[in-house]
Design a protein around this motif. Structure first.
Motif, PDB file in Angstrom:
ATOM      1  N   ALA A 135       0.833  -1.206   0.000  1.00  0.00           N
ATOM      2  CA  ALA A 135       0.000   0.000   0.000  1.00  0.00           C
ATOM      3  C   ALA A 135       0.869   1.258   0.000  1.00  0.00           C
ATOM      4  CB  ALA A 135      -0.920  -0.013   1.217  1.00  0.00           C
ATOM      5  N   ASP A 136       1.943   1.259   0.815  1.00  0.00           N
ATOM      6  CA  ASP A 136       2.830   2.426   0.858  1.00  0.00           C
ATOM      7  C   ASP A 136       3.510   2.652  -0.492  1.00  0.00           C
ATOM      8  OD1 ASP A 136       2.423   3.207   3.532  1.00  0.00           O
ATOM      9  OD2 ASP A 136       3.838   1.706   4.242  1.00  0.00           O
ATOM     10  N   PHE A 137       3.891   1.559  -1.160  1.00  0.00           N
ATOM     11  CA  PHE A 137       4.553   1.681  -2.457  1.00  0.00           C
ATOM     12  C   PHE A 137       3.617   2.334  -3.468  1.00  0.00           C
ATOM     13  CE2 PHE A 137       6.052  -0.253  -6.532  1.00  0.00           C
ATOM     14  CZ  PHE A 137       7.284   0.377  -6.560  1.00  0.00           C
ATOM     15  N   TYR A 138       2.341   1.904  -3.457  1.00  0.00           N
ATOM     16  CA  TYR A 138       1.357   2.487  -4.389  1.00  0.00           C
ATOM     17  C   TYR A 138       1.158   3.969  -4.085  1.00  0.00           C
ATOM     18  CZ  TYR A 138      -2.903   2.971  -7.155  1.00  0.00           C
ATOM     19  OH  TYR A 138      -3.827   3.372  -8.086  1.00  0.00           O
ATOM     20  N   VAL A 139       0.959   4.287  -2.799  1.00  0.00           N
ATOM     21  CA  VAL A 139       0.714   5.679  -2.417  1.00  0.00           C
ATOM     22  C   VAL A 139       1.942   6.550  -2.720  1.00  0.00           C
ATOM     23  CG1 VAL A 139       0.429   7.190  -0.402  1.00  0.00           C
ATOM     24  CG2 VAL A 139      -1.072   5.220  -0.722  1.00  0.00           C
ATOM     25  N   ASP A 140       3.130   6.005  -2.530  1.00  0.00           N
ATOM     26  CA  ASP A 140       4.347   6.762  -2.832  1.00  0.00           C
ATOM     27  C   ASP A 140       4.407   7.143  -4.312  1.00  0.00           C
ATOM     28  OD1 ASP A 140       7.003   7.683  -1.764  1.00  0.00           O
ATOM     29  OD2 ASP A 140       7.730   6.358  -3.347  1.00  0.00           O
ATOM     30  N   ARG A 141       3.988   6.229  -5.164  1.00  0.00           N
ATOM     31  CA  ARG A 141       4.005   6.529  -6.616  1.00  0.00           C
ATOM     32  C   ARG A 141       2.950   7.575  -6.962  1.00  0.00           C
ATOM     33  NH1 ARG A 141       3.910   0.766  -9.360  1.00  0.00           N
ATOM     34  NH2 ARG A 141       4.513   1.908 -11.240  1.00  0.00           N
ATOM     35  N   VAL A 142       1.773   7.502  -6.319  1.00  0.00           N
ATOM     36  CA  VAL A 142       0.754   8.533  -6.544  1.00  0.00           C
ATOM     37  C   VAL A 142       1.259   9.884  -6.036  1.00  0.00           C
ATOM     38  CG1 VAL A 142      -1.569   9.297  -5.912  1.00  0.00           C
ATOM     39  CG2 VAL A 142      -1.155   6.884  -6.477  1.00  0.00           C
ATOM     40  N   TYR A 143       1.898   9.862  -4.867  1.00  0.00           N
ATOM     41  CA  TYR A 143       2.440  11.099  -4.268  1.00  0.00           C
ATOM     42  C   TYR A 143       3.412  11.782  -5.233  1.00  0.00           C
ATOM     43  CZ  TYR A 143       5.393  13.933  -1.174  1.00  0.00           C
ATOM     44  OH  TYR A 143       6.124  14.951  -0.616  1.00  0.00           O
ATOM     45  N   HIS A 144       4.341  11.024  -5.790  1.00  0.00           N
ATOM     46  CA  HIS A 144       5.335  11.625  -6.688  1.00  0.00           C
ATOM     47  C   HIS A 144       4.713  12.016  -8.030  1.00  0.00           C
ATOM     48  CE1 HIS A 144       8.856  11.284  -4.170  1.00  0.00           C
ATOM     49  NE2 HIS A 144       8.486  10.070  -3.843  1.00  0.00           N
ATOM     50  N   ALA A 145       3.690  11.288  -8.477  1.00  0.00           N
ATOM     51  CA  ALA A 145       2.987  11.682  -9.712  1.00  0.00           C
ATOM     52  C   ALA A 145       2.274  13.014  -9.505  1.00  0.00           C
ATOM     53  CB  ALA A 145       1.998  10.589 -10.116  1.00  0.00           C
ATOM     54  N   LEU A 146       1.668  13.198  -8.342  1.00  0.00           N
ATOM     55  CA  LEU A 146       1.028  14.484  -8.040  1.00  0.00           C
ATOM     56  C   LEU A 146       2.069  15.591  -7.949  1.00  0.00           C
ATOM     57  CD1 LEU A 146      -1.557  13.363  -5.321  1.00  0.00           C
ATOM     58  CD2 LEU A 146      -2.099  14.241  -7.595  1.00  0.00           C
ATOM     59  N   GLU A 147       3.201  15.278  -7.330  1.00  0.00           N
ATOM     60  CA  GLU A 147       4.272  16.266  -7.195  1.00  0.00           C
ATOM     61  C   GLU A 147       4.737  16.735  -8.575  1.00  0.00           C
ATOM     62  OE1 GLU A 147       7.721  16.462  -3.972  1.00  0.00           O
ATOM     63  OE2 GLU A 147       8.155  15.000  -5.520  1.00  0.00           O
ATOM     64  N   ARG A 148       4.835  15.791  -9.530  1.00  0.00           N
ATOM     65  CA  ARG A 148       5.243  16.168 -10.895  1.00  0.00           C
ATOM     66  C   ARG A 148       4.189  17.038 -11.571  1.00  0.00           C
ATOM     67  NH1 ARG A 148       7.209  10.807 -10.746  1.00  0.00           N
ATOM     68  NH2 ARG A 148       5.327   9.998 -11.741  1.00  0.00           N
ATOM     69  N   ARG A 149       2.948  16.966 -11.094  1.00  0.00           N
ATOM     70  CA  ARG A 149       1.877  17.819 -11.642  1.00  0.00           C
ATOM     71  C   ARG A 149       1.752  19.124 -10.850  1.00  0.00           C
ATOM     72  NH1 ARG A 149      -1.588  14.393 -14.734  1.00  0.00           N
ATOM     73  NH2 ARG A 149      -2.842  16.240 -15.155  1.00  0.00           N
ATOM     74  N   GLY A 150       2.684  19.367  -9.941  1.00  0.00           N
ATOM     75  CA  GLY A 150       2.693  20.626  -9.201  1.00  0.00           C
ATOM     76  C   GLY A 150       1.806  20.636  -7.973  1.00  0.00           C
ATOM     77  N   VAL A 151       1.363  19.465  -7.514  1.00  0.00           N
ATOM     78  CA  VAL A 151       0.477  19.387  -6.342  1.00  0.00           C
ATOM     79  C   VAL A 151       1.267  18.904  -5.143  1.00  0.00           C
ATOM     80  CG1 VAL A 151      -1.543  18.261  -5.332  1.00  0.00           C
ATOM     81  CG2 VAL A 151      -1.553  18.947  -7.742  1.00  0.00           C
ATOM     82  N   ARG A 152       1.273  19.683  -4.063  1.00  0.00           N
ATOM     83  CA  ARG A 152       1.934  19.299  -2.824  1.00  0.00           C
ATOM     84  C   ARG A 152       0.933  18.556  -1.950  1.00  0.00           C
ATOM     85  NH1 ARG A 152       6.834  21.278  -0.620  1.00  0.00           N
ATOM     86  NH2 ARG A 152       7.457  19.710   0.896  1.00  0.00           N
ATOM     87  N   SER A 153       1.239  17.334  -1.598  1.00  0.00           N
ATOM     88  CA  SER A 153       0.326  16.543  -0.776  1.00  0.00           C
ATOM     89  C   SER A 153       1.085  15.997   0.430  1.00  0.00           C
ATOM     90  CB  SER A 153      -0.278  15.393  -1.598  1.00  0.00           C
ATOM     91  OG  SER A 153       0.744  14.511  -2.042  1.00  0.00           O
ATOM     92  N   GLU A 154       0.346  15.419   1.353  1.00  0.00           N
ATOM     93  CA  GLU A 154       0.957  14.750   2.508  1.00  0.00           C
ATOM     94  C   GLU A 154       0.786  13.247   2.344  1.00  0.00           C
ATOM     95  OE1 GLU A 154       0.388  14.196   7.344  1.00  0.00           O
ATOM     96  OE2 GLU A 154      -0.921  15.543   6.221  1.00  0.00           O
TER      97      GLU A 154
END
Length: 228
Positions: A135-154
């Motif tokens: 689950a952490d691996f999946y969320v980490d990839r979503v987190y970095h994909a959002l970061e590449r789109r300019g979205v800062r998330s937690e």
């Protein structure tokens, strides 16, 4: 220690901070990186640079014995002119600093800030990927994909949760509330993250989160230091 004990992996970039860790047994974390507190029985340390043969690996860990809040200028009084001198940090007090043998290496040069894992994963880990649950691996990839789109998330790790109400999560603060996407049980007003769906699922998750951000008035911007 118990298999389910939580381990926070932090980053050390400066030799001075490693010296403080080894000589005074404490480590600092920006309060903004963990607004709900730090719930970890152990802390491990990823050395990112300035350590020659130790670069790019987790070579040390310690049991956490206490925590307090303090301003950076009080923790490091000889760096009172630092741009974040007035920022608030958790000062984690630690027991004996122990070697991780063998160390946990970053063979894929994965970007590391803070990682939460469990003692059983940490003790068996040989590479950084071993620290992540599915689950952490999946969320980490979503987190970095959002970061590449300019979205800062937690990114909220499974092992960091103070309650067992739903897996690894992504939180995005927006103008009209906080969006929560989760790998846990589906709940109303939360975006489900399908862990087993692969790349197609990640793209779909990112698109769904971006649509929710737009519906909530756009993201609130925040400047959260990784370390310092």
């Amino acid at each position: 220690m118990y298999p389910e004990d939580r381990v926070l992996v932090g980053v050390i970039k400066r030799k001075r901070d490693l010296d403080l860790l080894q000589q005074q047994h404490w480590y600092r974390v920006p309060q903004g990186r963990a607004p709900k507190g730090i719930y970890a029985e152990y802390v491990a340390f990823f050395l990112s640079r300035a350590f020659k043969d130790l670069n790019g690996g987790i070579h040390y860990y310690a049991r956490r014995t206490g925590v307090e809040l303090a301003r950076r200028r009080d923790l490091l009084p000889d760096e009172a002119s630092h741009p974040r001198a007035d920022a608030v940090y958790y000062k984690l007090q630690l027991a004996e600093i122990r070697r991780k043998d063998p160390p946990v290496l970053n063979e894929k040069s994965r970007a590391i800030s803070f990682v939460y894992t469990t003692w059983d994963r940490f003790s068996a880990a040989r590479v950084i990927d071993d620290l992540y649950s599915e689950a952490d691996f999946y969320v980490d990839r979503v987190y970095h994909a959002l970061e590449r789109r300019g979205v800062r998330s937690e990114q909220v790790w499974e092992a960091s949760r103070s309650s067992d109400d739903g897996g690894a999560q992504i939180h995005v603060k927006c103008a009209r509330g906080t969006i929560i996407a989760t790998t846990g049980s589906p709940e109303e007003h939360r975006i489900p993250l399908p862990v087993s769906s692969g790349e197609k699922g990640i793209r779909a998750s990112v698109d769904t989160i971006l649509a929710a951000i737009r519906a909530h008035g756009g993201p609130l911007m925040a400047n959260l230091p990784i370390e310092g």
